[in-house]
Design a protein around this motif. Sequence first.
Motif, mmCIF file in Angstrom:
data_model
loop_
_atom_site.group_PDB
_atom_site.id
_atom_site.type_symbol
_atom_site.label_atom_id
_atom_site.label_comp_id
_atom_site.label_asym_id
_atom_site.label_seq_id
_atom_site.Cartn_x
_atom_site.Cartn_y
_atom_site.Cartn_z
ATOM 1 N N ARG A 1 0.823 -1.226 0.000
ATOM 2 C CA ARG A 1 0.000 0.000 0.000
ATOM 3 C C ARG A 1 0.850 1.265 0.000
ATOM 4 O O ARG A 1 0.340 2.374 -0.112
ATOM 5 N N SER A 2 2.146 1.101 0.157
ATOM 6 C CA SER A 2 3.023 2.283 0.207
ATOM 7 C C SER A 2 3.077 2.963 -1.155
ATOM 8 O O SER A 2 2.906 2.323 -2.193
ATOM 9 N N VAL A 3 3.318 4.267 -1.110
ATOM 10 C CA VAL A 3 3.457 5.044 -2.351
ATOM 11 C C VAL A 3 4.786 5.786 -2.275
ATOM 12 O O VAL A 3 5.035 6.523 -1.316
ATOM 13 N N LEU A 4 5.648 5.575 -3.262
ATOM 14 C CA LEU A 4 6.909 6.319 -3.280
ATOM 15 C C LEU A 4 6.697 7.617 -4.043
ATOM 16 O O LEU A 4 6.098 7.623 -5.120
ATOM 17 N N GLY B 1 15.249 15.980 -9.328
ATOM 18 C CA GLY B 1 15.477 16.042 -10.774
ATOM 19 C C GLY B 1 15.286 14.663 -11.395
ATOM 20 O O GLY B 1 14.777 13.730 -10.752
ATOM 21 N N GLY B 2 15.712 14.540 -12.637
ATOM 22 C CA GLY B 2 15.506 13.302 -13.393
ATOM 23 C C GLY B 2 16.164 12.089 -12.765
ATOM 24 O O GLY B 2 15.670 10.960 -12.901
ATOM 25 N N VAL B 3 17.277 12.307 -12.071
ATOM 26 C CA VAL B 3 17.942 11.171 -11.430
ATOM 27 C C VAL B 3 17.019 10.577 -10.369
ATOM 28 O O VAL B 3 16.816 9.356 -10.294
ATOM 29 N N ILE B 4 16.427 11.436 -9.577
ATOM 30 C CA ILE B 4 15.530 10.976 -8.500
ATOM 31 C C ILE B 4 14.244 10.384 -9.066
ATOM 32 O O ILE B 4 13.780 9.327 -8.606
ATOM 33 N N THR B 5 13.658 11.022 -10.073
ATOM 34 C CA THR B 5 12.401 10.461 -10.603
ATOM 35 C C THR B 5 12.673 9.109 -11.271
ATOM 36 O O THR B 5 11.893 8.174 -11.120
ATOM 37 N N ASP B 6 13.801 8.990 -11.971
ATOM 38 C CA ASP B 6 14.135 7.702 -12.604
ATOM 39 C C ASP B 6 14.334 6.597 -11.552
ATOM 40 O O ASP B 6 13.812 5.495 -11.680
ATOM 41 N N ILE B 7 15.093 6.912 -10.498
ATOM 42 C CA ILE B 7 15.358 5.918 -9.451
ATOM 43 C C ILE B 7 14.061 5.540 -8.735
ATOM 44 O O ILE B 7 13.793 4.366 -8.462
ATOM 45 N N THR B 8 13.245 6.547 -8.444
ATOM 46 C CA THR B 8 11.993 6.291 -7.714
ATOM 47 C C THR B 8 11.054 5.404 -8.535
ATOM 48 O O THR B 8 10.501 4.425 -8.027
ATOM 49 N N GLY B 9 10.887 5.744 -9.810
ATOM 50 C CA GLY B 9 9.976 4.970 -10.666
ATOM 51 C C GLY B 9 10.454 3.540 -10.847
ATOM 52 O O GLY B 9 9.660 2.587 -10.828
ATOM 53 N N TYR B 10 11.764 3.393 -10.976
ATOM 54 C CA TYR B 10 12.331 2.054 -11.171
ATOM 55 C C TYR B 10 12.193 1.230 -9.888
ATOM 56 O O TYR B 10 11.731 0.076 -9.921
ATOM 57 N N THR B 11 12.564 1.816 -8.770
ATOM 58 C CA THR B 11 12.491 1.086 -7.498
ATOM 59 C C THR B 11 11.041 0.700 -7.180
ATOM 60 O O THR B 11 10.762 -0.441 -6.800
ATOM 61 N N ALA B 12 10.123 1.648 -7.362
ATOM 62 C CA ALA B 12 8.708 1.356 -7.081
ATOM 63 C C ALA B 12 8.194 0.251 -8.005
ATOM 64 O O ALA B 12 7.316 -0.522 -7.624
ATOM 65 N N SER B 13 8.749 0.173 -9.199
ATOM 66 C CA SER B 13 8.265 -0.828 -10.162
ATOM 67 C C SER B 13 8.724 -2.238 -9.830
ATOM 68 O O SER B 13 8.111 -3.203 -10.284
ATOM 69 N N VAL B 14 9.812 -2.353 -9.068
ATOM 70 C CA VAL B 14 10.287 -3.701 -8.738
ATOM 71 C C VAL B 14 10.014 -4.075 -7.271
ATOM 72 O O VAL B 14 9.944 -5.259 -6.944
ATOM 73 N N TYR B 15 9.862 -3.072 -6.406
ATOM 74 C CA TYR B 15 9.634 -3.372 -4.987
ATOM 75 C C TYR B 15 8.304 -4.116 -4.835
ATOM 76 O O TYR B 15 7.269 -3.635 -5.291
ATOM 77 N N MET B 16 8.345 -5.269 -4.225
ATOM 78 C CA MET B 16 7.144 -6.118 -4.057
ATOM 79 C C MET B 16 6.398 -6.294 -5.379
ATOM 80 O O MET B 16 5.173 -6.245 -5.430
ATOM 81 N N ARG C 1 2.763 1.727 -6.016
ATOM 82 C CA ARG C 1 2.439 3.007 -6.665
ATOM 83 C C ARG C 1 3.546 4.032 -6.436
ATOM 84 O O ARG C 1 4.254 4.006 -5.435
ATOM 85 N N PHE C 2 3.651 4.952 -7.376
ATOM 86 C CA PHE C 2 4.630 6.037 -7.202
ATOM 87 C C PHE C 2 4.127 7.301 -7.900
ATOM 88 O O PHE C 2 3.279 7.251 -8.798
ATOM 89 N N GLY C 3 4.659 8.434 -7.427
ATOM 90 C CA GLY C 3 4.323 9.724 -8.043
ATOM 91 C C GLY C 3 5.566 10.593 -8.058
ATOM 92 O O GLY C 3 6.559 10.284 -7.394
ATOM 93 N N PHE C 4 5.497 11.682 -8.833
ATOM 94 C CA PHE C 4 6.671 12.550 -8.968
ATOM 95 C C PHE C 4 6.363 14.014 -8.648
ATOM 96 O O PHE C 4 5.321 14.539 -9.050
ATOM 97 N N ILE C 5 7.306 14.639 -7.957
ATOM 98 C CA ILE C 5 7.320 16.097 -7.872
ATOM 99 C C ILE C 5 8.671 16.530 -8.445
ATOM 100 O O ILE C 5 9.680 16.573 -7.741
ATOM 101 N N PRO C 6 8.718 16.788 -9.763
ATOM 102 C CA PRO C 6 9.995 17.138 -10.381
ATOM 103 C C PRO C 6 10.450 18.527 -9.941
ATOM 104 O O PRO C 6 9.616 19.434 -9.795
ATOM 105 N N THR C 7 11.757 18.690 -9.720
ATOM 106 C CA THR C 7 12.249 19.960 -9.172
ATOM 107 C C THR C 7 13.253 20.670 -10.068
ATOM 108 O O THR C 7 13.743 21.737 -9.703
ATOM 109 N N SER D 1 1.523 7.400 -10.796
ATOM 110 C CA SER D 1 0.101 7.662 -10.554
ATOM 111 C C SER D 1 -0.204 9.148 -10.693
ATOM 112 O O SER D 1 -1.287 9.532 -11.100
ATOM 113 N N PHE D 2 0.772 9.971 -10.303
ATOM 114 C CA PHE D 2 0.532 11.418 -10.401
ATOM 115 C C PHE D 2 1.842 12.167 -10.600
ATOM 116 O O PHE D 2 2.929 11.655 -10.311
#
Length: 349
Positions: free
Chosen positions: A94-97, A102-117, A121-127, A159-160
């Motif tokens: 149920r966790s959401v990352l 920047g792009g390094v963080i959004t790429d890592i977050t999306g990839y990690t969320a896609s393989v974790y369990m 779900r994951f979302g981005f606040i690009p900076t 997701s967002f």
Amino acid sequence: MAIINSPLGVGGKQSYKFSSSSVDYYLANGISHLKEIVDPGSAIIITDENVFNAHTKRFKNWKTIVLKAGEEHKIQATVDKLIEQLIEMGADRRSVLVGVGGGVITDITGYTASVYMRGIRFGFIPTTILSMVDASIGGKNGIDVGLYKNMVGVIRQPSFILHDMVFVNSLPQHEWENGFAEIIKHACIKDAAMFRQLEANSLKNYQSRKTLLCALIQRNAILKTKLVQKDEFESGDRKLLNFGHTLGHAIENMYALPHGHAVAIGMVAACRISEQLCGFKQTDSVLALLSKYRLPVYIEFDKAKAFDILQKDKKKVNTAMSYVLLEKIGRGVIKSIPIKELESIINEL
Ligand SMILES: NC(=O)c1ccc[n+]([C@@H]2O[C@H](COP(=O)([O-])OP(=O)(O)OC[C@H]3O[C@@H](n4cnc5c(N)ncnc54)[C@H](O)[C@@H]3O)[C@@H](O)[C@H]2O)c1
Ligand SMILES: [Zn+2]
């Protein structure tokens, strides 16, 4: 048409449909609205030390993991460590990352969320400007392996996406330039009116007028979104986004150039090739616009070596290579150029 909700306004949400999911865009909201989008109890923010140090108070009351900043950390070892931290924190299905960076963080977050369990779900606040208009959009998430950029990854939509212009207050000048290289790229391939708007303005204007900047960023985020919606898995139109990037990537690696600089030089080269193969007549306007936004337009480079790297580029198909060219400003096209012809054109650049 894929737009579901009301037109984007302050506080507005707009949803964009992709092949297997829909992404909610909150492009005029602010990080204070994050708690209305995700339950703070189930959210875990992933950010980097630069963003965290410059905006610490925005992370108050959120579980946050702070990673080291920089492309050199966009690797599997970082993901492994992050996964261990998530387990320690008790992250579950149920966790959401939420990637805030920047792009390094959004790429890592999306990839990690896609393989974790097997995928949470994951979302981005690009900076960064670049991640707002480019890296956070389109669902490509990945990491580098040795010299190979984005070698391992997945295509999975967040997701967002939420924008908050407060972050750009701390953005170093060269990161603005990197971002504007992608904005000029978008204008060249798809949006002649935006090209004219950029000509009429300046980086200083956009930096000092948040509403102007916000509108420009939204226009670019939506431009990329629509290109990806048409071609999520990059068999056609999405390739237009590679404008300036084929030669750009080669010289970026050869001379350790900032990405935006390499892309700018790559776009000028693509304009020259377009003159020969598409009758393109507006190279001077592209040159002038890049210079206006403090981007370089040429460097002396080792043609043979660059061509060698190009040939190894994954966009190569047999004896020809697909290359993004311009028929005119606002109209990019994908052309297949025979390798021999491309070699001699590059030698003449
Ligand atoms: N997934 C995609 O479709 C896609 C598309 C384009 C680029 N990318 C990836 O994006 C990355 C480049 O993105 P980037 O330029 O945003 O890189 P980045 O994440 O490295 O950010 C650039 C620098 O700015 C700092 N920073 C970020 N936000 C800041 C802020 N608000 N204030 C102060 N400093 C800030 C970062 O710490 C970093 O030092 C590359 O890894 C590239 O491969 C991905
Ligand atoms: Zn780029």
